[in-house]
Structure formats: structure tokens, C-alpha cells
Write an enzyme that holds these catalytic residues in place. Structure first.
Site, PDB file in Angstrom:
ATOM      1  N   THR A 170      32.281  21.611   8.467  1.00  0.00           N
ATOM      2  CA  THR A 170      31.635  21.881   7.187  1.00  0.00           C
ATOM      3  C   THR A 170      30.188  22.288   7.401  1.00  0.00           C
ATOM      4  O   THR A 170      29.556  21.907   8.379  1.00  0.00           O
ATOM      5  CB  THR A 170      31.669  20.646   6.274  1.00  0.00           C
ATOM      6  N   GLU A 171      29.668  23.064   6.463  1.00  0.00           N
ATOM      7  CA  GLU A 171      28.263  23.462   6.490  1.00  0.00           C
ATOM      8  C   GLU A 171      27.700  23.382   5.069  1.00  0.00           C
ATOM      9  O   GLU A 171      28.080  24.152   4.191  1.00  0.00           O
ATOM     10  CB  GLU A 171      28.107  24.884   7.041  1.00  0.00           C
ATOM     11  N   VAL A 172      26.815  22.430   4.874  1.00  0.00           N
ATOM     12  CA  VAL A 172      26.114  22.239   3.601  1.00  0.00           C
ATOM     13  C   VAL A 172      24.741  22.899   3.712  1.00  0.00           C
ATOM     14  O   VAL A 172      24.151  22.924   4.789  1.00  0.00           O
ATOM     15  CB  VAL A 172      25.981  20.733   3.295  1.00  0.00           C
TER      16      VAL A 172
END
Length: 300
Positions: A267-269
Site C-alpha cells: 500500500t502507498e498512502v
């Protein structure tokens, strides 16, 4: 940065100089370890090692389902591979605290919420030797964070079926990290715009597009998904589906590729977006795990 400064890669002296410039900006013990200890009533919490830089200050922990059932599929959640990526750490802890119990009828859980505690305290992508842990998941790794983690997971003697590796992409990736990387390696780094929103990175050798879509669809309920740039890319890579790009995880020695998991996503926030808060970023990480688990649960 002038090009003439990029001709010679860093040696030991330059790396030591860089290390001495780093400062402690927050407390791993106060912000992370205390939360881990609160989970002891619900999970088996064990220390699997400590960074030799300071063994008292930087222990690393594994949070594991009690009554681990070999008949169930095992889910691994990793956070803080890059210590500065805050929501990866606290999103993992939040999921384990409030949401994992809803899935224990189907899954065992293993969680390493902060793989890189020195990086957490110094808000750093690299470890103290100027090594990027998330390019170092291989046997005899020079990154102690990775070698400790790999041994701990191998010692569990259980195949990983689903792996969520929780990360962030921040403005400092361009303002701090890329210039430092260019200096360290003695070569220019290609600039790519930081995406405004959430996205995931899947594995080119095992894309699992339905799984990635389920993650994105659940996160969309919590926060916005990153759009492609003018060239149809995210972080310099072609966006294959809404909010989804793919890397060769094993070739790059990324955490997301070490386990041969059937289902895996990184994931990449984007915590620097004006549209989000720290709480929203943590909830986006939780939503990613829940979306992926709901998808997998429906298929087994």
C-alpha cells in the site's frame, strides 16, 4: 545538487557523516512499543531481536494469533519497513487492535508493525548504514532490519498466504530521499511526481488484479485514490488499473516479494495531501487490509 557532486559514490566516511547528521525526532518506545505491549492480552507478543545500534532502545516485535491453527491460512502484515512511513506502523497496530478479531475464524495473523525502529525515530527511509531496507530482503542481507525479520518469519514455519506491506509516499521522497540517493550512488535520479492519493503496488509475476481492485474499492470508502499523471503513470510506472501499478518484487528485493504469498500488495498512502489527516491515513491502511481479506475470504 551540482552534477560534479554526483561523480563519486559515498564510501564509509560519507555514510558515517550522513549518519551523524541524523537526529531523533520522536520516540519509538512511547509511540509504538507501548501500543504493542497493550496487545499482549489478545495476542502472543514476542521480541524477535534488536538492532545492534542500540539493543535496549530498538527491540523489534512480532504479534501473532494465539492458538495458531495450521489448518487456517496465514496473513502477514508488515509496517515500518521504511521507518518514516508513519501510517504503515500505526495502521498495522490499529488493524490488529480493532479489526483482526473479525477474521480469526478464517485466518491466522502475524504482524511486524515496525520493522525499522531507528528509521521510525529519525523519520528516515534508510537505516543507520544508509541502506534502504526495502531493497534488501534477501539472504545474508546487509540490512539488519531485514535479516532479523526474515529469520523471525522463517522460524514460524508456516507459509504466508496473504501479505500486506503498508507504506507511504511522502513529499520528502523527492525533497530529501532522491537527492540523498543520487549523492550516495553517484548518479542522477529520475524525478517523478508524488501522487496525490492512495495507490497500491502489486507483483508483476503474480498480479492478482481482482485482489488489488478489492483493496482499492474498500479504501475508496475512506480516502481518495491517486489519479495517473499526464503520461498515465504513478511514480514513473504505468498505471495498469485504477490506483494500481506493478513492480517485479523479487528482482528489487522488496518486502512484498519475499514470501511467495498467493496474495500480496504494497500500500502507498499520501500523508502530505491537504485532503487527509493522520487518522484518515491510518484508516486507509486498515481499509486496505480489510478489503483484501474480504476478497480472499470469499474465495477460499
Amino acid at each position: 545538487m551540482k552534477k560534479e557532486n554526483l561523480r563519486t559514490p559515498w564510501g564509509p566516511a560519507e555514510k558515517e557523516s550522513w549518519f551523524k547528521e541524523q537526529t531523533i525526532k520522536r520516540s519509538y518506545n512511547d509511540e509504538v512499543v507501548t501500543k504493542i505491549m497493550k496487545l499482549k492480552e489478545t495476542y502472543d507478543v514476542s521480541q524477535y531481536g534488536a538492532l545492534s545500534l542500540n539493543t535496549q532502545k530498538y527491540p523489534v516485535f512480532l504479534i501473532k494469533s494465539k492458538n495458531f491453527d495450521p489448518a487456517k491460512k496465514t496473513v502477514l502484515i508488515t509496517g515500518g519497513v521504511h521507518g518514516y512511513e508513519t501510517s504503515g506502523v500505526h495502521g498495522a497496530l490499529l488493524f490488529m487492535e480493532k479489526y483482526a478479531a473479525g477474521y480469526t475464524d478464517t485466518f491466522n495473523f502475524i504482524c511486524t508493525p515496525c520493522v525499522s525502529p531507528w528509521g521510525y525515530e529519525t523519520i528516515n527511509r534508510w537505516n543507520n548504514l544508509a541502506i534502504d531496507p526495502n531493497r534488501s530482503f534477501y539472504a545474508n542481507s546487509p540490512a539488519e532490519e531485514c535479516s532479523l525479520f526474515l529469520k523471525a518469519i522463517a522460524d514460524q514455519k508456516t507459509p504466508i498466504f496473504v501479505h500486506f506491506d503498508l507504506h507511504e509516499t511522502t513529499d520528502t521522497d523527492n525533497s530529501v530521499f532522491r537527492p540523498a540517493l543520487a549523492a550516495r550512488d553517484g548518479k542522477e535520479e529520475k524525478f517523478s511526481e508524488i501522487p496525490d492519493g492512495f495507490y497500491v503496488v502489486g507483483d508483476t509475476s503474480n498480479p492478482q488484479k481482482g485482489f488489488q481492485k478489492a483493496v482499492i474499492d474498500e479504501v475508496r470508502k475512506v480516502t481518495h485514490i491517486a489519479p495517473a499523471d499526464e503520461e498515465g503513470n504513478l511514480i514513473g510506472v504505468k498505471m495498469e488499473d485504477d490506483g494500481v501499478v506493478y513492480y517485479d518484487m523479487k528482482k528489487l528485493f522488496l518486502c512484498g516479494g519475499f514470501s511467495d504469498a498467493e496474495y500480496s500488495t504494497t500500500t502507498e498512502v499520501y500523508p502530505d495531501s491537504p485532503k487527509v489527516t493522520a487518522e484518515n491515513c491510518n484508516l486507509a491502511q486498515v481499509a486496505a487490509v480489510r478489503g483484501g481479506l474480504n476478497y480472499v475470504k470469499s474465495r477460499i
